[in-house]
Scaffold this active site. Structure first.
Site, PDB file in Angstrom:
ATOM      1  CD  GLU A  79      17.213  75.923  35.364  1.00 29.96           C
ATOM      2  OE1 GLU A  79      17.738  77.025  35.125  1.00 29.96           O
ATOM      3  OE2 GLU A  79      17.875  74.881  35.477  1.00 29.96           O
ATOM      4  CB  SER A 335      -3.446  20.559   7.448  1.00 30.68           C
ATOM      5  OG  SER A 335      -2.851  19.345   7.057  1.00 30.68           O
TER       6      SER A 335
END
Length: 676
Positions: A79, A335
């Protein structure tokens, strides 16, 4: 010449002033770059889950440190070869492109630099000569304001990758299922190629176009020495992906909760991706073996840091009620809160693991609690009462501690128990699960026991200060609880712990709510705390499914997947009281029994309290009581007596109790002395 120099200097000054003014008046618009996907990451920065932006894009922030160096080399060669040296616009590339256009009458190659592309991605415009000029000016502005690394970050974050994918990280995860730091040469080349024509080169739609674009990048890399011939041939023969993958979706419930708190940000958590995935797999497997396919939630905490390392809120996120975050949902713990009650009683020095507790029918005003099997065991030690999860002893302990104090302690520890509408916090029913808590809160409470009585809410976000622990019980009380629960009975199918766990000392407790709606197991070792909840999100009952059978095996298997630890039994704190039995305890700690109900309850007439009874061998005592309803039952040291005549079989202290059919009771302690 002097005038020329002055004029040139003046022109430069004017141009510079104008450029600076324009830069101030029209700064770069970074809103697209800043409007990123929300990311929830683990303790090591690995992505747990991401969310699309408000405009529906997958746009994950990406820097040069996030990508493979080979990708960057291919990107620049393909690029913008002079990216590291130009000022935003490449004069050589622009001259070449203009010459080709003049001589051939059409565009042969572009002159757009990565800086210009970054400018275009920030402010998308229709392609035209004017747009190109604006992009050039913006590129110069970006170079003036930011570093090359910052400009590359803009490109890496915004580059179009097909569909609603933007940026290299989103594309790498969607096409290859991995972060761009781990790209192969072929994968890196494909991600370089896609942005030039995103829809024609996206591999999930145009497989051949993606392959051709990738090969062009590879050829350019070979031509300029970025890759060698052998690597080129391997990359060229590598298959192009043909479908798009889903982005990571770990801990989806937690991620959604945190994303709502911090939209558009990277939220660092304390979770560990490896443990999260492993424990989620465990719950998925366990659920698959259960006939009714219940929901299962699990939360695991590192006791050393207080951080949550795994958060699994159900096994089917897209199923019925799958969106409910069960780790934060309040349910009846059954419990499971009993160890906290005993810890407070131990801390008060009113109870000891070897203290005797009467497990007999006891009526508390209009409530007659019973054990799960509807029976009673008589006089037992507090150790056995907690290990066997007996209900009456737990209620007696809560009565001694005080329910409002117990509730205040839970809140101080970071929990927010939800009480029934008619409960003002004074109900003894909290001992059996009337105050609902979440798995996250319960894990925090058990982690506090593991840390010697220092409690703090579990930490979830690493960007928030760690909560300061608060001491709510002493080290001795916490040690007592751990010592008791480490010898609790294993579930069926576990004659002993798995080999991997035999060196790990694990204290655990289970809980089952009324109606079998919630099955719980909570456990802790030195380093880890794990809580598992099993049930249905809508509260559907699961008849017969106890916490000991449904949840505890999952907890033990979870510990098998946690990192090893040096977990030899810690030495007891200096103030721990080691005794052989209850008789060696101080008088006030020896027995926890129901307080006599004088409003119609039974009262022992003989023997009197604290009596010294001198008896010959085999001599019997006639027991007598006043008041009470119905048939009276006598117990000696918790063991039922047939009738009202008692023949002591040894010298020493003895506990004599009487209980009526309404559950009201009275008890005295006597001293038996043998006469020659």
């Amino acid at each position: 010449m002097k005038r020329l120099v002055v004029s040139a200097a003046l022109a430069i000054a004017v141009l510079t002033t104008v450029a600076l003014a324009l830069d101030r008046l029209f700064p770069p618009d970074l809103s697209r770059y800043q409007a990123r996907s929300t990311e929830i990451v683990d303790a090591n920065g690995r992505l747990l889950r991401a969310f699309t932006t408000t405009d529906g894009k997958w746009r994950l922030g990406t820097t040069i440190e996030d990508v493979d160096p080979l990708y960057l080399a291919l990107l620049k060669i393909y690029e913008d070869r002079r990216f590291d040296s130009h000022w935003g616009v490449d004069p050589l590339a622009a001259t070449r492109a203009a010459g080709q256009w003049l001589f051939r009458g059409h565009i042969v190659s572009g002159a757009s630099t990565l800086s210009m592309q970054a400018a275009r991605l920030l402010e998308p415009r229709r392609r035209s000569l004017v747009s190109k000029m604006i992009q050039s000016a913006r590129a110069l502005q970006l170079e003036w304001r930011y570093s090359k690394q910052d400009i590359l970050a803009i490109y890496l974050t915004l580059a179009p990758m097909g569909g609603n994918l933007e940026g290299v990280r989103a594309a790498s995860l969607a096409y290859f299922g991995k972060e761009p730091k781990q790209l192969s040469a072929a994968q890196a080349a494909l991600l370089v190629a896609i942005p030039q024509s995103p829809e024609r080169r996206r591999p999930d739609r145009t497989h051949r176009g993606a392959e051709m674009g990738r090969d062009r990048v590879l050829e350019r890399g070979l031509e300029h020495g970025v890759i060698d011939r052998a690597l080129f041939q391997r990359a060229e023969s590598e298959a192009v992906p043909y479908r798009r993958l889903a982005l990571p979706m770990n801990a989806p419930h937690l991620a959604a909760w945190l994303a709502a708190q911090s939209p558009g940000q990277v939220v660092p958590t304390t979770l560990r991706l490896g443990l999260q995935s492993s424990l989620a797999d465990l719950l998925r497997d366990e659920r698959g073996q259960m006939a009714d396919k219940p929901d299962i939630a699990l939360v695991a905490i590192d006791n050393r840091t207080g951080g949550v390392v795994a958060w699994v809120s159900g096994s089917d996120y897209f199923g019925r009620a799958g969106q409910v975050d069960l780790v934060r949902a309040h349910r009846s713990p059954g419990s499971a809160l009993k160890p906290l009650i005993y810890a407070l009683a131990f801390d008060d020095r009113t109870l000891h693991p070897e203290s005797l507790v009467e497990d007999v029918p006891v009526r508390f005003k209009d409530w007659l609690p019973r054990n799960f099997d509807r029976g009673h065991q008589g006089m037992v030690t507090a150790r056995r009462a907690l290990q066997q999860s007996l209900n009456v002893p737990a209620v007696l302990a809560l009565e001694r501690v005080g329910p409002q104090r117990f509730l205040a302690t839970l809140r101080a520890a970071g929990a927010a128990p939800v009480l029934p509408p008619s409960d003002n916090g004074a109900s003894l029913g909290m001992a059996l699960g009337s105050a609902s808590v979440s798995p996250l809160e319960l894990a925090g409470l058990y982690s506090g026991l593991a840390n010697g009585g220092l409690f703090a809410p579990p930490q979830i976000r690493r960007d928030r200060p760690r909560p300061t622990p608060v001491r709510l019980v002493g080290p001795a009380a916490a040690w007592y609880v751990a010592d008791v629960l480490a010898d609790a009975p294993l579930p069926e199918g576990f004659a002993s712990l798995p080999v991997a766990l035999r060196e790990r000392r694990i204290a655990f407790k289970t809980g089952t709510s009324a109606g079998f709606k919630d099955a719980w197991a909570a456990a802790f070792s030195t380093n880890w705390t794990v809580v598992v909840w099993v049930g249905h999100a809508d509260g559907t009952t699961r008849p017969g499914e106890l916490g000991r059978a449904a949840a505890l095996p999952i907890v033990l298997k979870a510990f098998d997947r946690l990192p090893a630890e040096d977990n030899r039994a810690a030495p007891p704190p200096s103030d721990v009281l080691r005794v052989a039995n209850w008789r060696d305890l101080p008088p006030r700690m020896r027995v926890l029994a129901p307080v006599a109900d004088m409003a119609g309850g039974p009262r022992i007439a003989y023997p009197p309290a604290d009596a010294r009874l001198e008896l010959r061998p085999h001599e019997a005592i006639s027991l007598a009581a006043l008041g009470g309803d119905g048939r009276l039952r006598w117990l000696i040291d918790g063991r039922p007596l047939d009738g009202t005549r008692w023949t002591p079989d040894a010298s020493g202290q003895a506990r004599v109790a009487v209980v009526d059919e309404a559950g009201r009771s009275s008890a005295v302690t006597v001293q038996i002395v043998r006469r020659p």
